[in-house]
Design a protein around this motif. Structure first.
Motif, PDB file in Angstrom:
ATOM      1  N   PHE A 141       0.830  -1.200   0.000  1.00  0.00           N
ATOM      2  CA  PHE A 141       0.000   0.000   0.000  1.00  0.00           C
ATOM      3  C   PHE A 141       0.864   1.249   0.000  1.00  0.00           C
ATOM      4  CE2 PHE A 141      -2.347  -3.476   1.839  1.00  0.00           C
ATOM      5  CZ  PHE A 141      -3.590  -3.370   1.235  1.00  0.00           C
ATOM      6  N   PRO A 142       0.389   2.355  -0.599  1.00  0.00           N
ATOM      7  CA  PRO A 142      -0.914   2.490  -1.262  1.00  0.00           C
ATOM      8  C   PRO A 142      -0.948   1.741  -2.599  1.00  0.00           C
ATOM      9  CG  PRO A 142       0.383   4.475  -1.593  1.00  0.00           C
ATOM     10  CD  PRO A 142       1.161   3.615  -0.645  1.00  0.00           C
ATOM     11  N   VAL A 143      -2.121   1.274  -2.953  1.00  0.00           N
ATOM     12  CA  VAL A 143      -2.301   0.545  -4.207  1.00  0.00           C
ATOM     13  C   VAL A 143      -2.279   1.536  -5.367  1.00  0.00           C
ATOM     14  CG1 VAL A 143      -3.871  -0.915  -5.537  1.00  0.00           C
ATOM     15  CG2 VAL A 143      -3.646  -1.246  -3.062  1.00  0.00           C
ATOM     16  N   PRO A 144      -1.527   1.270  -6.423  1.00  0.00           N
ATOM     17  CA  PRO A 144      -1.510   2.170  -7.580  1.00  0.00           C
ATOM     18  C   PRO A 144      -2.918   2.466  -8.092  1.00  0.00           C
ATOM     19  CG  PRO A 144       0.219   0.535  -7.780  1.00  0.00           C
ATOM     20  CD  PRO A 144      -0.599   0.132  -6.590  1.00  0.00           C
ATOM     21  N   SER A 145      -3.174   3.699  -8.433  1.00  0.00           N
ATOM     22  CA  SER A 145      -4.528   4.145  -8.784  1.00  0.00           C
ATOM     23  C   SER A 145      -5.066   3.524 -10.063  1.00  0.00           C
ATOM     24  CB  SER A 145      -4.553   5.675  -8.906  1.00  0.00           C
ATOM     25  OG  SER A 145      -3.643   6.106  -9.919  1.00  0.00           O
ATOM     26  N   HIS A 146      -4.180   3.012 -10.924  1.00  0.00           N
ATOM     27  CA  HIS A 146      -4.660   2.454 -12.192  1.00  0.00           C
ATOM     28  C   HIS A 146      -5.203   1.029 -12.034  1.00  0.00           C
ATOM     29  CE1 HIS A 146      -0.552   0.816 -11.958  1.00  0.00           C
ATOM     30  NE2 HIS A 146      -0.995  -0.161 -12.729  1.00  0.00           N
ATOM     31  N   GLU A 151     -10.354  -1.137  -7.927  1.00  0.00           N
ATOM     32  CA  GLU A 151     -10.555  -0.778  -6.516  1.00  0.00           C
ATOM     33  C   GLU A 151     -10.417  -1.987  -5.587  1.00  0.00           C
ATOM     34  OE1 GLU A 151     -14.142   1.316  -5.804  1.00  0.00           O
ATOM     35  OE2 GLU A 151     -13.649   3.003  -7.122  1.00  0.00           O
ATOM     36  N   THR A 179      -8.431  -4.307  -5.701  1.00  0.00           N
ATOM     37  CA  THR A 179      -7.054  -4.751  -5.516  1.00  0.00           C
ATOM     38  C   THR A 179      -6.600  -4.536  -4.075  1.00  0.00           C
ATOM     39  OG1 THR A 179      -6.591  -4.156  -7.819  1.00  0.00           O
ATOM     40  CG2 THR A 179      -4.692  -4.600  -6.414  1.00  0.00           C
ATOM     41  N   ALA A 180      -7.113  -3.490  -3.413  1.00  0.00           N
ATOM     42  CA  ALA A 180      -6.750  -3.234  -2.019  1.00  0.00           C
ATOM     43  C   ALA A 180      -7.167  -4.401  -1.125  1.00  0.00           C
ATOM     44  CB  ALA A 180      -7.394  -1.941  -1.531  1.00  0.00           C
TER      45      ALA A 180
END
Length: 219
Positions: A193-198, A201, A203-204
């Motif tokens: 984390f943080p999970v890449p924004s691309h 959702e 994926t977190a």
């Protein structure tokens, strides 16, 4: 389950010499045992163990073997992943060349692989199928293996002698007693984390599960 399927794309063509899992074990067991037994003795783990977990890091191309003979998991050995296509992030669809990320089991052994020997993972698992259904993805992909040789598309290639050792080990304990956790990188060294924004959702949620799994295995 140790049966094979002739329609697996990485199975040898019909007409080539075919062999059974039993024949593979007879061929490679003694040499594999010479390599495996000292590792288990050094770790003070009975061979064969009751269960194993394989921790795969896509970035560092490491595949750690941990084993439990009834007294808790202990580190046994690290194998180098010689090739893994794609990049960080979960597998989403057939043909994306991505190695999956998640928590899997070995569901079958293939003694007739184009890549020497192979072990089939249960991708897509229940989580993968649920996320695909939510996003109306009808072809999340399939046929993900850990196999020999040094090339791969969407699978983990670990070389011939390494797959011989793991193939023999998994056959000894039963595929159902083998777990495989695949991460984009080792979360014990760098958090996921943080999970890449691309990335999707969800994926977190997946990365929390993966991180919890890895954190159970510390040398």
């Amino acid at each position: 389950m140790t049966a094979t399927a002739s329609n697996w794309p990485e199975t040898k063509l019909i007409g080539q010499d075919k062999r059974s899992v039993k024949q593979v074990i007879q061929t490679y067991h003694n040499d594999s045992l010479k390599r495996l037994l000292p590792l288990f003795v050094a770790a003070k783990v009975d061979y064969p163990p009751k269960q194993i977990t394989l921790l795969a890091s896509k970035r560092s191309r490491r595949l750690e073997l941990w084993a439990d003979s009834g007294e808790g998991y202990k580190y046994i050995h690290t194998y180098w992943i010689r090739h893994a296509s794609g990049k960080a992030g979960p597998k989403l669809r057939e043909g994306d060349h991505q190695v999956p990320e998640g928590i899997y089991q070995i569901e079958a052994l293939n003694p007739n692989s184009r890549f020497h020997l192979s072990m089939k993972l249960n991708y897509p698992n229940d989580f993968d199928l649920a996320m695909a259904k939510n996003e109306q993805r009808t072809q999340p992909g399939s046929n993900i293996f850990i196999h020999g040789k040094a090339s791969s598309v969407g699978c983990l290639a670990i070389g011939d002698k390494n797959i011989e050792d793991l193939f023999v080990l998994v056959e000894r304990i039963g595929p159902g007693n083998s777990k495989v956790v695949i991460a984009p990188h080792d979360p014990r060294l760098l958090p996921l984390f943080p999970v890449p924004s691309h990335l999707p959702e969800w994926t977190a949620q997946l990365y929390r599960q993966i991180q919890q799994q890895f954190e159970q295995f510390k040398q």
